[in-house]
Design a protein around this motif. Structure first.
Motif, mmCIF file in Angstrom:
data_model
loop_
_atom_site.group_PDB
_atom_site.id
_atom_site.type_symbol
_atom_site.label_atom_id
_atom_site.label_comp_id
_atom_site.label_asym_id
_atom_site.label_seq_id
_atom_site.Cartn_x
_atom_site.Cartn_y
_atom_site.Cartn_z
ATOM 1 N N LYS A 168 -19.518 11.783 4.337
ATOM 2 C CA LYS A 168 -21.083 10.862 4.106
ATOM 3 C C LYS A 168 -21.410 10.986 2.144
ATOM 4 N N ARG A 169 -20.597 12.290 1.561
ATOM 5 C CA ARG A 169 -20.891 11.776 0.361
ATOM 6 C C ARG A 169 -20.137 10.318 -0.360
ATOM 7 N N TRP A 170 -18.541 10.655 0.085
ATOM 8 C CA TRP A 170 -17.657 9.518 -0.655
ATOM 9 C C TRP A 170 -17.277 8.974 0.884
ATOM 10 N N PRO A 171 -17.560 7.742 1.547
ATOM 11 C CA PRO A 171 -17.179 7.506 2.173
ATOM 12 C C PRO A 171 -16.313 6.081 2.149
ATOM 13 N N ASP A 172 -15.870 5.862 1.054
ATOM 14 C CA ASP A 172 -14.848 5.088 0.294
ATOM 15 C C ASP A 172 -13.796 5.844 0.391
ATOM 16 N N TRP A 173 -13.649 6.988 0.519
ATOM 17 C CA TRP A 173 -12.740 8.312 0.271
ATOM 18 C C TRP A 173 -12.259 8.595 1.605
ATOM 19 N N SER A 174 -12.828 7.994 2.683
ATOM 20 C CA SER A 174 -13.401 9.325 3.815
ATOM 21 C C SER A 174 -11.711 9.208 4.454
ATOM 22 N N SER A 175 -11.035 7.914 4.288
ATOM 23 C CA SER A 175 -9.332 7.723 4.631
ATOM 24 C C SER A 175 -8.556 9.328 4.305
ATOM 25 N N THR A 176 -8.677 9.625 3.168
ATOM 26 C CA THR A 176 -8.136 10.607 2.572
ATOM 27 C C THR A 176 -8.514 12.275 3.441
ATOM 28 N N LEU A 177 -9.402 12.171 3.927
ATOM 29 C CA LEU A 177 -10.219 13.326 4.795
ATOM 30 C C LEU A 177 -9.029 13.465 6.180
ATOM 31 N N THR A 178 -8.276 13.747 6.963
ATOM 32 C CA THR A 178 -7.077 13.784 7.326
ATOM 33 C C THR A 178 -7.269 15.064 7.770
#
Length: 418
Positions: A168-178
């Motif tokens: 939620k804090r960094w939605p543009d980076w969510s794909s890195t949260l594997t």
């Protein structure tokens, strides 16, 4: 009765090797099982001389352990080759034939069979790691063998809460949260492993704290921080002035779990005063925000370990603003080079760093605290040498051998208490 420990680790690493060495020196080692074990002069070691398989040389062990070491290299060599050849379907998370998950499960099954098929007069315990302990622990329980469990990273339920907040804090980076991709089957196995353990070993207070989210009773938890690499013999510190920016370094997987988005935000805000170098591989090619930032800064996808240490040695500060960690060995590696570290309370930082003495501690998930800390260093650059020297002294007082000894002593203490 003589007490001996079988230790199992599918891929091995520095902390595992320290435990193996510690058990051996304490005359506690029954056997060591892994995928790849390299001994100087043998076929596997020679294979590591070829560039595509250079990773093998990082699995080198002391010759004195050879008679007690048993390896099953096929799957791990297949994984390394698949990585190099880009055969992604073969290493796909959980399902790929050469996936890290299959390597862990396969060795776990092998250990279960060995424990069930033999009489072990001397064997009193098995030491195994997360995702590779469930079936061997089940077999150990049947054979009245103690189960020592090593949890190298924080508990998964806590991880999911924290990483969902990061999404939620960094939605543009969510794909890195594997870390949010694990199946229900895999997560259930993790819980079953914990439930079967007679003693749980963790490397940081943060990891121990995350286990409060486990929905049940757990065995006693031992907090034993990892050791440090051999400290650099010398370290010179170059003054920072009008003509030289502060050289900051980030080393780790390029995932927001490691705080990479916070790193870039602060580096961009302080662009006139800092120079950022990033070392690490992308966990995905589908993160546009990450690709954009990498094009603006110095990025090195991969380096041999000794070259990473040299790079740490040549930088002013290592930043490791990890959101969720078990330890963070880049912290101890940088400190061993006399490079002070800024890290968060969700790493081993609070266990080995005294704020503003041998490093700096900030709150996980706070770009502002990271920026404030760097700005404070810029106003007092003389602190870099002072804190860096204290960091190197910390490394000098806690070698990998100390870590191995402490694990061995904890195991002996457990045996004496039962």
């Amino acid at each position: 009765m003589v007490k001996k420990i079988l230790i199992s680790h599918p891929t091995s690493n520095a902390n595992n090797r320290a435990v193996v060495n510690g058990l051996s020196k304490a005359s506690l080692l029954y056997a060591f099982h892994t995928s790849i074990a390299s001994f100087e002069g043998d076929l596997i070691h020679r294979l590591g001389g070829f560039k595509p398989f250079k990773e093998i040389r990082r699995r080198q062990f002391d010759l004195g352990l050879k008679t007690m070491t048993h390896s099953s290299p096929f799957l791990e060599i297949g994984r390394i080759a698949s990585l190099k050849l880009g055969l992604n379907s073969l290493i796909k998370h959980e399902t790929g034939y050469f996936s890290i998950d299959n390597i862990y499960r396969t060795l776990d099954k092998q250990m279960a069979i060995k424990l069930g098929n033999k009489s072990h007069d001397e064997l009193t315990g098995i030491y195994a790691y997360e995702d590779g302990a469930y079936e061997s622990f089940l077999s150990a329980k049947i054979n009245e063998i103690n189960c020592f469990y090593d949890l190298p990273i924080g508990y998964w339920r806590t991880a999911q809460k924290i990483l969902k907040a990061e999404k939620k804090r960094w939605p543009d980076w969510s794909s890195t949260l594997t870390g949010l991709q694990d199946s229900e089957y895999k997560l259930k196995r993790k819980d079953n492993e914990l439930a079967l353990a007679d003693r749980i070993f963790v490397a940081s207070s943060f990891t121990a704290k995350t286990l409060l989210d486990y929905p049940g009773q757990l065995a006693p938890i031992e907090i034993i921080p990892y050791g440090f690499p051999t400290p650099a013999a010398h370290r010179n510190y170059t003054a920072i002035g009008a003509n030289r920016k502060l050289k900051i370094l980030f080393v780790g997987l390029l995932s927001q779990r490691k705080g990479i988005a916070d790193t870039f935000e602060v580096a961009n805000n302080l662009n006139n005063y800092v120079e950022l170098t990033v070392v690490g591989r992308q966990v995905t090619n589908d993160c546009e925000a990450l690709n954009k930032e990498l094009s603006k800064h110095n990025w090195i996808p991969s380096l041999p370990h000794n070259e990473v240490l040299k790079l740490m040695h040549s930088h002013d500060v290592l930043i490791f603003p990890s959101i969720f960690e078990g330890f963070g060995m880049v912290i101890t590696e940088a400190m061993s080079q006399g490079t002070p570290v800024i890290t968060t309370n969700h790493t081993a930082g609070p266990d080995i760093i005294n704020h503003n003495e041998n490093g700096w501690l900030i709150s996980a998930g706070s770009s502002q605290e990271l920026q404030n800390c760097i700005q404070e260093i810029l106003t007092k650059p003389e602190r870099i040498a002072y804190v860096g020297k204290a960091a190197r002294e910390t490394a000098r007082n806690r070698s990998w051998e100390v870590y191995g000894q402490e694990v061995s002593q904890a195991i002996i203490k457990h045996h004496e208490s039962i």
